[in-house]
Design a protein around this motif. Structure first.
Motif, PDB file in Angstrom:
ATOM      1  N   ILE A  56       8.165  38.973  80.280  1.00 55.99           N
ATOM      2  CA  ILE A  56       7.273  39.685  79.354  1.00 55.99           C
ATOM      3  C   ILE A  56       7.735  41.125  79.187  1.00 55.99           C
ATOM      4  N   GLU A  59      10.808  41.085  76.953  1.00 59.54           N
ATOM      5  CA  GLU A  59      10.513  40.814  75.550  1.00 59.54           C
ATOM      6  C   GLU A  59       9.939  42.035  74.840  1.00 59.54           C
ATOM      7  N   GLU A  60       9.065  42.772  75.517  1.00 63.81           N
ATOM      8  CA  GLU A  60       8.462  43.944  74.886  1.00 63.81           C
ATOM      9  C   GLU A  60       9.443  45.108  74.801  1.00 63.81           C
ATOM     10  N   ASN A 183       1.360  47.179  75.284  1.00 64.06           N
ATOM     11  CA  ASN A 183       1.461  45.777  74.879  1.00 64.06           C
ATOM     12  C   ASN A 183       1.960  44.894  76.019  1.00 64.06           C
ATOM     13  N   THR A 184       2.846  45.418  76.842  1.00 65.03           N
ATOM     14  CA  THR A 184       3.342  44.669  78.000  1.00 65.03           C
ATOM     15  C   THR A 184       2.190  44.296  78.923  1.00 65.03           C
ATOM     16  N   ARG A 187      -0.403  41.758  77.461  1.00 71.36           N
ATOM     17  CA  ARG A 187       0.042  40.362  77.482  1.00 71.36           C
ATOM     18  C   ARG A 187      -0.159  39.716  78.842  1.00 71.36           C
ATOM     19  N   SER A 232      -5.849  42.555  72.960  1.00 69.26           N
ATOM     20  CA  SER A 232      -4.789  41.569  73.088  1.00 69.26           C
ATOM     21  C   SER A 232      -3.426  42.173  72.790  1.00 69.26           C
ATOM     22  N   ARG A 233      -3.368  43.051  71.791  1.00 67.88           N
ATOM     23  CA  ARG A 233      -2.083  43.631  71.416  1.00 67.88           C
ATOM     24  C   ARG A 233      -2.299  44.783  70.445  1.00 67.88           C
ATOM     25  N   ALA A 341      -0.435  33.814  80.975  1.00 73.62           N
ATOM     26  CA  ALA A 341       0.915  34.260  80.636  1.00 73.62           C
ATOM     27  C   ALA A 341       1.840  34.365  81.835  1.00 73.62           C
TER      28      ALA A 341
END
Length: 439
Positions: A56, A59-60, A183-184, A187, A232-233, A341
């Motif tokens: 995760i 990806e971020e 955001n990390t 998630r 959530s984001r 997640a």
């Protein structure tokens, strides 16, 4: 994976030297084992979670435009002498001399190494801006390692480093990482609060820590009640400098967070919009300008042909520490409650009677179908009492449990349990399969 073939050494009781919930549960659930003071082996279940957390983070970082590389754990002391930090860093640095009497160190961070790598490759303003990162093991020789992975000596960290032509560009890189961090953590099911922070041995004049609220946290924090609301984001355009800057300052006003060392405005009282709690640091970002680029002679040619000293920032996330923070924020009396997640497996199958042909046939079939659907599944096919199987599944925190027993199979149903809230429902195997596959 069949539990009968797994290496999952769970413990019934918490070790006496474990002081906080995450340390106790990580040992009891067979995630880690201590091999020396502040140093842990990551057992198969823990390694699965650690890898998901790292994925995760990766990806971020990629989404925010950072580029991954991998630097070694050992560094030359000469690099740190170039920056002036070798003698100043303190006893937390593990210093080593190799067989040729070369002075080395086990890296606690990588500002010097990444500056040297970029210095040897970058030539002009066209090579900037760049943000480079890696996920690598670090070592800091804590005088009193404690609280398991929360304050260990060896730890897995994501550290990123930005290079920009000027201060304005460096602030844009800082703002990109700021939202990438939010955001990390979102998630992973965490609400992380950005808090203005001291720069410490990294240096610089702009810094924020990211704090996850937990009763066992290291610091007492004050924060606006908005930070208790789930998110959530954050939808952001990482290339829109003005929007990012506006979002950054709006988010921090008026009282995003502060620690106990900073004075609150006299008119502010605890209550209303202002909350008080304890928290765990899970990330830290810094802007420090020319602190490393100047002494280490990093220069590039500017657009007008003049020589420019790039401005830098660094951005760290405690990947292994995050596992402890997630557990501190998400557990109950029975064990861990993994957010979907980062859960090591999505579904746990409990075969209540392995000596019952109908139960075993149904469990084996469901196991095969979940695997075929790409769902990560842990199948408890051990010859154990049902109570022991329930306790294990709750302890290790698998989000969904499917219980298959003789009475249910006779009626054509199984029991589906959601670990997060304990809700149980009887469904047909088809409906249970559809439910967890969709989830």
């Amino acid at each position: 994976m069949r539990l009968s073939r797994h290496f999952l050494p769970v413990l019934k009781e918490s070790p006496s030297d474990a002081q906080i919930v995450s340390h106790k549960l990580m040992l009891r659930a067979g995630l880690v084992r201590q091999t020396a003071a502040g140093i842990y082996a990551w057992l198969p279940l823990g390694q699965r979670v650690l890898r998901k957390i790292a994925d995760i983070v990766r990806e971020e970082q990629d989404r925010a435009g950072a580029i991954e590389l991998l630097m070694p754990t050992l560094q030359s002391a000469d690099l740190w002498r170039e920056s002036g930090r070798y003698d100043a860093y303190g006893p937390e640095m593990l210093r080593i001399t190799d067989r040729h009497d070369r002075e080395m160190l086990y890296g606690p961070t990588n500002e010097e190494m990444i500056t040297a790598i970029f210095r040897d490759s970058a030539r002009s303003y066209r090579d900037l801006p760049r943000t480079l990162y890696h996920i690598q093991w670090k070592f800091r020789d804590e005088v009193r390692p404690r609280f398991g992975v929360m304050r260990g000596r060896e730890f897995l960290m994501k550290d990123a480093y930005s290079f920009d032509l000027d201060e304005a560009g460096a602030h844009h890189s800082y703002h990109r990482m700021f939202f990438a961090y939010l955001n990390t953590f979102a998630r992973m099911g965490l609400r992380a609060i950005p808090m203005q922070a001291d720069t410490g041995p990294i240096g610089g004049d702009l810094s924020h820590e990211f704090i996850v609220l937990a009763p066992t946290g290291e610091s007492e924090v004050f924060f606006d009640k908005q930070w208790e609301e789930p998110v959530s984001r954050y939808v952001v355009d990482y290339d829109d400098k003005d929007a990012l800057m506006e979002g950054f300052y709006n988010m921090l006003a008026p009282y995003a967070a502060t620690d106990e060392k900073r004075d609150l405005p006299k008119e502010q009282k605890i209550g209303g919009d202002l909350k008080q709690s304890r928290g765990i640091e899970v990330g830290h970002i810094f802007y420090f300008g020319e602190k490393y680029s100047k002494p280490m002679n990093l220069r590039v040619q500017g657009p007008d042909g003049s020589e420019v000293i790039p401005h830098m920032g660094s951005y760290g996330i405690g990947v292994s520490r995050l596992m402890g923070a997630i557990i501190e924020a998400s557990h109950d009396d029975n064990g861990i409650i993994w957010p979907d997640a980062v859960a090591p497996y999505k579904v746990g199958i409990i075969n209540m009677r392995i000596d019952d042909e109908a139960c075993t046939a149904a469990a084996d079939d469901l196991y095969a179908r979940l695997q075929k659907a790409g769902v990560e599944v842990l199948y408890d096919d051990r010859d154990e009492r049902g109570g022991a199987k329930f306790a294990t599944m709750d302890l290790i925190g698998i989000p969904w449990q499917i219980v298959i027993g003789p009475k249910g199979i006779a009626k054509g149903v199984v029991e589906l349990k959601r670990r997060k809230d304990g809700e149980k429902v009887e469904l047909s195997i088809e409906d249970a399969l559809a439910k967890v596959t969709e989830a």
